[in-house]
Design a protein around this motif. Sequence first.
Motif, PDB file in Angstrom:
ATOM      1  N   ASP A  13       0.848  -1.211   0.000  1.00 37.91           N
ATOM      2  CA  ASP A  13       0.000   0.000   0.000  1.00 37.91           C
ATOM      3  C   ASP A  13       0.878   1.255   0.000  1.00 37.91           C
ATOM      4  O   ASP A  13       0.652   2.190  -0.759  1.00 37.91           O
ATOM      5  N   TYR A  14       1.898   1.234   0.851  1.00 35.95           N
ATOM      6  CA  TYR A  14       2.805   2.381   0.963  1.00 35.95           C
ATOM      7  C   TYR A  14       3.520   2.633  -0.370  1.00 35.95           C
ATOM      8  O   TYR A  14       3.551   3.761  -0.874  1.00 35.95           O
ATOM      9  N   LEU A  15       4.079   1.555  -0.964  1.00 36.25           N
ATOM     10  CA  LEU A  15       4.825   1.709  -2.217  1.00 36.25           C
ATOM     11  C   LEU A  15       3.897   2.124  -3.354  1.00 36.25           C
ATOM     12  O   LEU A  15       4.303   2.855  -4.252  1.00 36.25           O
ATOM     13  N   GLY A  16       2.646   1.658  -3.291  1.00 38.75           N
ATOM     14  CA  GLY A  16       1.664   2.060  -4.300  1.00 38.75           C
ATOM     15  C   GLY A  16       1.393   3.559  -4.235  1.00 38.75           C
ATOM     16  O   GLY A  16       1.333   4.236  -5.259  1.00 38.75           O
ATOM     17  N   ARG A  17       1.247   4.056  -2.995  1.00 39.56           N
ATOM     18  CA  ARG A  17       1.017   5.497  -2.844  1.00 39.56           C
ATOM     19  C   ARG A  17       2.224   6.296  -3.307  1.00 39.56           C
ATOM     20  O   ARG A  17       2.103   7.331  -3.942  1.00 39.56           O
ATOM     21  N   LEU A  18       3.415   5.776  -3.000  1.00 39.66           N
ATOM     22  CA  LEU A  18       4.640   6.452  -3.425  1.00 39.66           C
ATOM     23  C   LEU A  18       4.719   6.492  -4.951  1.00 39.66           C
ATOM     24  O   LEU A  18       4.994   7.540  -5.547  1.00 39.66           O
ATOM     25  N   ASP A  19       4.461   5.349  -5.574  1.00 40.74           N
ATOM     26  CA  ASP A  19       4.514   5.261  -7.032  1.00 40.74           C
ATOM     27  C   ASP A  19       3.567   6.276  -7.662  1.00 40.74           C
ATOM     28  O   ASP A  19       3.883   6.919  -8.658  1.00 40.74           O
ATOM     29  N   CYS A  20       2.387   6.418  -7.048  1.00 42.15           N
ATOM     30  CA  CYS A  20       1.388   7.359  -7.556  1.00 42.15           C
ATOM     31  C   CYS A  20       1.888   8.799  -7.413  1.00 42.15           C
ATOM     32  O   CYS A  20       1.747   9.613  -8.326  1.00 42.15           O
TER      33      CYS A  20
END
Lengths: 225, 120
Positions: A13-20
């Motif tokens: 979830d964290y890496l997904g938000r970062l990627d976004c």
Amino acid sequence: MTTTAAGDALVSDYLGRLDCELRDLPGSRRRELVGEMREHIDSARAQLGSEGDRDVRAILDRLGDPAEIATAEMGPAVPRRVGAVEVAALVLLPIGGLILPFVGWAIGVVLLWISSAWNTRDKLVGTLLPPGGLGLFAVALVAGAVTQGSTASCHATPIIQPAGAVVSPPEFQLTCVMTGGLPWPVTVLLWAGLLVLLVLPFLTMGYLLRRLRSARRVPLGEPAA
Amino acid sequence: MRGMVPNPQARDPLIAQMRRGALEYCVLALLGERERYGFDLVRTLGGMDGLVTSEGTIYPLLGRLRREGLVDTVWRESESGPPRRYYSLGPRGRAALDVFNEEWQRFRDAVDRILTGEAT
């Protein structure tokens, strides 16, 4: 080390938000930075004896808010100023060529390049996809009609009714033959091309509009003005 | 929590700017001792009180230092898991660090003298 599924979920979830948050970065740098953060998290988790949700959360808290990391990479986001120039460019690029052939579109292009709200890539997209806006579609439509229109010929044959049937008015069968026309695959391609020319100006306009709504980044250390 | 800056005033933009400027040279100084694995470097900096608010922001800084040619990176095999990226100080980074070192001593002494009232 024992990692948990709940921990994996928190991390992804964290890496997904970062990627976004990093969506405006070139793909290679974006993958590199997200990869490095993933490596950091993996190393931190490997140091835990047996992990609980709180341990994983603590690792992510120490790393910081993805928005903050995006700011460190790309500079703070400042809202774009949208004025009459941008609105006029967005209207004239697709339909300017219909109002005033070529000239209307050309004015839109000039406004697009004057504006500081778009970057060079946006401006190239706005100019070239497609050049002329819907004007190009109109020209292609007329050109297509001229070449295709004269090739169809039709004739009517009376339908012979069985004896005794009362039919009024008499019925005819209409038969049309394409003579001297283009082979059908070419015709299909031409129609597909026309459709693209009709839709593309609106897609480009949507893209430019979206770019206006996404914030501009000012690299750290440079004046924000 | 260790390494975190507790008070909200610490987020003052001027202080944040000062910290960012100094942090860059702290990275160079740590790499001046020896080459380091990114994670170890970040955890060392993050463990210092008042230096870094978010450890994750060090990775963008490392990327910029690499693009500017101040630090070099090399991939090394690790006993466990995939190869790791190690950072080391390049010649240009060494030169930049030397200049900063000298400036920092003078700057720190001057500010300290003023803050402690010794200057008057």
